[in-house]
Design a protein around this motif. Sequence first.
Motif, PDB file in Angstrom:
ATOM      1  N   ARG A  48       6.615  10.865 -10.515  1.00 44.85           N
ATOM      2  CA  ARG A  48       6.889  11.034  -9.084  1.00 44.85           C
ATOM      3  C   ARG A  48       5.619  11.133  -8.244  1.00 44.85           C
ATOM      4  NH1 ARG A  48      10.498  12.086 -12.417  1.00 44.85           N
ATOM      5  NH2 ARG A  48      12.712  11.695 -11.982  1.00 44.85           N
ATOM      6  N   SER A  49       4.478  10.884  -8.894  1.00 44.14           N
ATOM      7  CA  SER A  49       3.212  10.855  -8.169  1.00 44.14           C
ATOM      8  C   SER A  49       2.593   9.455  -8.152  1.00 44.14           C
ATOM      9  CB  SER A  49       2.218  11.838  -8.799  1.00 44.14           C
ATOM     10  OG  SER A  49       1.826  11.421 -10.099  1.00 44.14           O
ATOM     11  N   CYS A  88      -5.953   4.017   1.283  1.00 46.54           N
ATOM     12  CA  CYS A  88      -5.333   3.266   0.182  1.00 46.54           C
ATOM     13  C   CYS A  88      -3.804   3.298   0.250  1.00 46.54           C
ATOM     14  CB  CYS A  88      -5.813   3.822  -1.154  1.00 46.54           C
ATOM     15  SG  CYS A  88      -5.610   2.694  -2.545  1.00 46.54           S
ATOM     16  N   GLY A  89      -3.254   4.225   1.024  1.00 47.60           N
ATOM     17  CA  GLY A  89      -1.804   4.282   1.192  1.00 47.60           C
ATOM     18  C   GLY A  89      -1.050   4.907   0.035  1.00 47.60           C
ATOM     19  N   ARG A  90      -1.755   5.667  -0.778  1.00 47.13           N
ATOM     20  CA  ARG A  90      -1.109   6.264  -1.963  1.00 47.13           C
ATOM     21  C   ARG A  90       0.053   7.171  -1.565  1.00 47.13           C
ATOM     22  NH1 ARG A  90      -3.244   7.080  -7.317  1.00 47.13           N
ATOM     23  NH2 ARG A  90      -1.853   8.451  -8.490  1.00 47.13           N
ATOM     24  N   ASP A  91      -0.209   8.138  -0.716  1.00 42.43           N
ATOM     25  CA  ASP A  91       0.830   9.110  -0.368  1.00 42.43           C
ATOM     26  C   ASP A  91       1.983   8.462   0.395  1.00 42.43           C
ATOM     27  OD1 ASP A  91      -0.578  11.102  -1.616  1.00 42.43           O
ATOM     28  OD2 ASP A  91      -1.518  11.850   0.208  1.00 42.43           O
ATOM     29  N   LYS A 102       5.701   8.617  -1.077  1.00 37.76           N
ATOM     30  CA  LYS A 102       6.723   9.255  -0.235  1.00 37.76           C
ATOM     31  C   LYS A 102       7.881   8.305   0.018  1.00 37.76           C
ATOM     32  CE  LYS A 102       8.221  12.540   2.569  1.00 37.76           C
ATOM     33  NZ  LYS A 102       8.659  13.867   2.068  1.00 37.76           N
ATOM     34  N   ALA A 103       7.569   7.011   0.247  1.00 40.12           N
ATOM     35  CA  ALA A 103       8.623   6.030   0.484  1.00 40.12           C
ATOM     36  C   ALA A 103       9.512   5.862  -0.748  1.00 40.12           C
ATOM     37  CB  ALA A 103       8.007   4.688   0.875  1.00 40.12           C
ATOM     38  N   LEU A 104       8.916   5.941  -1.934  1.00 42.17           N
ATOM     39  CA  LEU A 104       9.671   5.785  -3.175  1.00 42.17           C
ATOM     40  C   LEU A 104      10.479   7.027  -3.528  1.00 42.17           C
ATOM     41  CD1 LEU A 104       7.303   4.051  -5.773  1.00 42.17           C
ATOM     42  CD2 LEU A 104       9.547   3.228  -5.040  1.00 42.17           C
ATOM     43  N   TRP A 105       9.844   8.174  -3.466  1.00 41.93           N
ATOM     44  CA  TRP A 105      10.408   9.384  -4.048  1.00 41.93           C
ATOM     45  C   TRP A 105      10.921  10.398  -3.031  1.00 41.93           C
ATOM     46  CZ3 TRP A 105      11.494   9.068  -8.968  1.00 41.93           C
ATOM     47  CH2 TRP A 105      10.729   8.222  -9.803  1.00 41.93           C
TER      48      TRP A 105
END
Length: 219
Positions: free
Chosen positions: A106-107, A200-203, A207-210
């Motif tokens: 989930r990360s 990089c848009g990681r969060d 967030k969009a996925l989980w």
Amino acid sequence: MTLRRTFKTVVLALSIAVGLVAHTKTSHAQTLETLTVAGGCFWCVEADFEKVDGVKEAVSGFAGGSTANPTYKQVTGGNTGHYEAVQITFDPAQVDVETLLSLFFRSIDPTDAGGQFCDRGDSYRTAIFATPSQTNAANQAKASAQAQLGQTVVTPVLKSGPFYPADTYHQNFYKEGGIILTRFGPKSKAKAYKAYRDACGRDARVKALWGSDAPFVGG
């Protein structure tokens, strides 16, 4: 004679106490376990998991390749087969491997086979390097993630192998104060890390996925 006997008794009691403390420390050290995962940029994975209660240390490094003691340049050059990975040392009495695996999925974006977020290429792919005792839990965590997302999870569960720590420059990058030169000018490592993670848009992707199940968004 009585004084000598008393002294011996005190010394014996102290010796036993010291021995018990040493044994307790040794026994506790022997209970620590490790879990090795690859989740894209190892700075981010290290930063995330060092926040988890029960995690004693997270070390950035490389796993899954064929070259012994690879350098960062060799790995990112794509010629060694390694992933950027993090070895998580944890106390199973405080946090179990199932919880860590759930947090890991989930990360990341486990649906992306080509890298993670803005980092593309084989060294940025995701993976779990499971020991024999962790394999079942890893496969169950993968199945759970796939069921929750309703999408194919491409993160493989691989056999654990050698883990090579990265050089000192890459350890604890997210919280170091040393100044480095970036495209935005001189910044501390901590500020450079934050700028990189945001850009990089990681969060945003996690967030969009989980949604609310994303445990480290904002980290």
